[in-house]
Design a protein around this motif. Structure first.
Motif, PDB file in Angstrom:
ATOM      1  N   TRP A  73      -6.574  -3.473   2.463  1.00 28.40           N
ATOM      2  CA  TRP A  73      -6.646  -2.020   2.641  1.00 28.40           C
ATOM      3  C   TRP A  73      -5.886  -1.302   1.539  1.00 28.40           C
ATOM      4  O   TRP A  73      -6.364  -0.303   0.983  1.00 28.40           O
ATOM      5  N   ALA A  74      -4.701  -1.797   1.189  1.00 29.85           N
ATOM      6  CA  ALA A  74      -3.887  -1.166   0.150  1.00 29.85           C
ATOM      7  C   ALA A  74      -4.593  -1.218  -1.207  1.00 29.85           C
ATOM      8  O   ALA A  74      -4.605  -0.237  -1.962  1.00 29.85           O
ATOM      9  N   ILE A  75      -5.185  -2.374  -1.513  1.00 32.16           N
ATOM     10  CA  ILE A  75      -5.914  -2.516  -2.786  1.00 32.16           C
ATOM     11  C   ILE A  75      -7.117  -1.578  -2.820  1.00 32.16           C
ATOM     12  O   ILE A  75      -7.358  -0.892  -3.819  1.00 32.16           O
ATOM     13  N   GLU A  76      -7.876  -1.543  -1.717  1.00 37.24           N
ATOM     14  CA  GLU A  76      -9.062  -0.682  -1.666  1.00 37.24           C
ATOM     15  C   GLU A  76      -8.672   0.790  -1.783  1.00 37.24           C
ATOM     16  O   GLU A  76      -9.367   1.574  -2.446  1.00 37.24           O
ATOM     17  N   THR A  77      -7.565   1.174  -1.151  1.00 39.13           N
ATOM     18  CA  THR A  77      -7.116   2.563  -1.203  1.00 39.13           C
ATOM     19  C   THR A  77      -6.788   2.971  -2.633  1.00 39.13           C
ATOM     20  O   THR A  77      -7.168   4.065  -3.088  1.00 39.13           O
ATOM     21  N   LEU A  78      -6.086   2.112  -3.350  1.00 39.22           N
ATOM     22  CA  LEU A  78      -5.748   2.400  -4.742  1.00 39.22           C
ATOM     23  C   LEU A  78      -7.004   2.452  -5.611  1.00 39.22           C
ATOM     24  O   LEU A  78      -7.114   3.292  -6.512  1.00 39.22           O
ATOM     25  N   GLN A  79      -7.942   1.556  -5.352  1.00 44.47           N
ATOM     26  CA  GLN A  79      -9.176   1.535  -6.141  1.00 44.47           C
ATOM     27  C   GLN A  79     -10.009   2.794  -5.926  1.00 44.47           C
ATOM     28  O   GLN A  79     -10.620   3.317  -6.863  1.00 44.47           O
ATOM     29  N   HIS A  80     -10.021   3.297  -4.690  1.00 47.58           N
ATOM     30  CA  HIS A  80     -10.830   4.476  -4.373  1.00 47.58           C
ATOM     31  C   HIS A  80     -10.275   5.754  -4.978  1.00 47.58           C
ATOM     32  O   HIS A  80     -10.996   6.757  -5.067  1.00 47.58           O
ATOM     33  N   THR A  81      -9.009   5.743  -5.381  1.00 45.07           N
ATOM     34  CA  THR A  81      -8.454   6.928  -6.037  1.00 45.07           C
ATOM     35  C   THR A  81      -9.028   7.124  -7.435  1.00 45.07           C
ATOM     36  O   THR A  81      -8.907   8.215  -8.008  1.00 45.07           O
TER      37      THR A  81
END
Length: 302
Positions: A73-81
């Protein structure tokens, strides 16, 4: 049953359990996410241990699995920014969580058998001596029983959601259009990756889990275009690599898990070189053939 036979069985079960979700990691191009997960779940183990104060508590597995999902989730959140690339997001989250775990281990668990060497490297040679007893009956090696359960869970997930995994892997947009949830399937897959990594810690350690997840699947990918055949070849390579690796490890008196990883790498390299469809040699021949045809066309024109 001899020690060598028992070690071989454990190695085969661990390899296949890791390789099954690895098929879809390879196809989705998310193998580096699996690398992050197999290390950051250590933080989940440490935090769960602080709560339970028991290394044998099942809540350690729960904590580690949840941390693996949180890592995704943390990786995906950073990628979506869109402020970080995919690899950069992994590079931020992975070292952060893993380093926190190492600091906590070295600072607060000095008198407990919980250290970074154990979870990083593991040792298959010791696995048969850690037994699981139920009502005074020896069920077998703890690692074998644990990984067999995880293997059955992974196999059941792949069998039950085969269609969903296939569609969301190759065409997420179409999957959404027909009512499948790519996000739900993805997080389910990553939950299994986390669970498998935690179970494999006891025998092979986190570093080699990545090799077991990626190597057989990548080898099979180089040899076939059909998903079912790829899964079958992945299981076959995982088992054969483990058997050969264990035998060679005893022959050369070396690390068992390390030797299996070496065999896995060599087999993958051979497939990369000699694959009749995607191999390095075949691609080179195809390029020469296309160049020759192009030159002949040029001669005809001029």
């Amino acid at each position: 049953m001899t020690i060598i036979t028992e070690i071989t069985l454990i190695a085969v079960v661990v390899s296949i359990a890791c390789a099954l979700p690895g098929v879809f990691l390879v196809l989705r191009g998310t193998t580096m996410v699996s690398d992050a997960i197999t290390h950051t779940v250590l933080l989940g183990i440490v935090l769960a241990f602080f709560v339970t104060q028991d290394l044998n508590s099942p809540f350690l597995i729960v904590g580690a699995t949840l941390m693996g999902v949180f890592t995704v989730w943390a990786i995906e959140t950073l990628q979506h920014t869109k402020l970080l690339g995919d690899d950069a997001a992994i590079g931020v989250v992975f070292p952060l969580f893993f380093s926190i775990a190492i600091i906590l281990i070295t600072r607060y668990t000095g008198d407990i058998h919980l250290d970074q060497d154990t979870v990083l490297m593991g040792e298959l040679a010791f696995a048969p001596f850690r037994r699981l007893t139920v009502f005074g009956i020896d069920i077998g090696a703890r690692a074998f029983v644990t990984m067999m359960i995880i293997l059955l869970v992974n196999a059941g997930f792949v069998a039950l959601f085969y269609k969903e995994l296939k569609v969301t892997t190759f065409d997420a947009a179409f999957a959404t259009a027909v009512g499948f949830s790519p996000v739900l399937i993805y997080y389910g897959l990553m939950t299994l990756v986390s669970l498998t990594a935690v179970g494999a810690y006891d025998s092979v350690g986190s570093i080699l889990v990545v090799g077991f997840m990626v190597g057989p699947g990548l080898t099979a990918y180089l040899l076939t275009h059909q998903l079912k055949k790829m899964i079958g070849l992945t299981v076959l390579f995982a088992a054969v690599n483990s058997i050969i690796g264990v035998r060679l490890a005893f022959a050369f008196d070396s690390s068992i898990a390390g030797m299996i990883a070496v065999v896995t790498g060599i087999v993958c390299l051979l497939a990369f070189t000699f694959s009749p469809r995607k191999g390095l040699i075949q691609n080179s021949l195809n390029r020469r053939k296309r160049q020759k045809e192009f030159n002949e066309k040029i001669k005809k024109v001029y």
